[in-house]
Design a protein around this motif. Structure first.
Motif, PDB file in Angstrom:
ATOM      1  N   ASN A 117      -3.545   5.823  -0.743  1.00 16.82           N
ATOM      2  CA  ASN A 117      -4.828   5.129  -0.925  1.00 16.82           C
ATOM      3  C   ASN A 117      -4.787   4.139  -2.070  1.00 16.82           C
ATOM      4  OD1 ASN A 117      -6.141   6.217   1.214  1.00 16.82           O
ATOM      5  ND2 ASN A 117      -7.316   7.704   0.065  1.00 16.82           N
ATOM      6  N   LEU A 126     -10.392   3.190  -2.404  1.00 13.53           N
ATOM      7  CA  LEU A 126      -9.068   2.633  -2.657  1.00 13.53           C
ATOM      8  C   LEU A 126      -8.868   2.449  -4.159  1.00 13.53           C
ATOM      9  CD1 LEU A 126      -8.702  -0.186   0.027  1.00 13.53           C
ATOM     10  CD2 LEU A 126      -7.512   2.008  -0.029  1.00 13.53           C
ATOM     11  N   ARG A 175       0.858  -1.191   0.000  1.00 15.73           N
ATOM     12  CA  ARG A 175       0.000   0.000   0.000  1.00 15.73           C
ATOM     13  C   ARG A 175       0.884   1.227   0.000  1.00 15.73           C
ATOM     14  NH1 ARG A 175      -5.357   0.915   3.479  1.00 15.73           N
ATOM     15  NH2 ARG A 175      -5.866   2.973   2.695  1.00 15.73           N
TER      16      ARG A 175
END
Length: 120
Positions: free
Chosen positions: A46, A92, A43
């Protein structure tokens, strides 16, 4: 364990280290769902980044990232979809990257291809 498995494990660790240095958070490694497996799920802000790692000892047969086949892409997409659904977060983005690594006596070459392919 076979030498090629050792090389793959080394490549995955090198890819994870590369991502961490670039500010990514590693969420999962070797994530499995049904018949699919994602090498690294990371990650950054976002964006969930699905990373396929391709490690080779020689560039003689082409770049490592060229070995990703359509059926494997389909399994990656399905597995990634399951992972993201389980996060239960909104807003996301999902991106598919390939980290190609060539590791041999001459040294190590790491190539990180962002948005390597589009999911369908």
């Amino acid at each position: 364990m076979a030498d090629h498995n050792d090389l793959g494990d080394i490549g995955e660790q090198m890819a994870a280290d590369h991502l961490l240095k670039k500010g990514y958070q590693i969420l999962a490694r070797n994530y499995v769902y049904l018949k699919g497996e994602v090498d690294i799920i990371a990650r950054i802000e976002n964006t969930i980044v699905i990373v396929e790692v391709k490690t080779r000892s020689t560039p003689d047969f082409g770049d490592p990232q060229d070995f990703l086949k359509p059926a494997q892409i389909k399994r990656l997409v399905e597995t990634a979809h399951h992972f993201v659904e389980e996060l239960e977060e909104e807003d996301l983005e999902v991106r598919f990257d390939i980290v190609g690594i060539i590791k041999n006596r001459a040294g190590v070459k790491v190539e990180h291809l962002e948005d390597a392919f589009y999911h369908f």
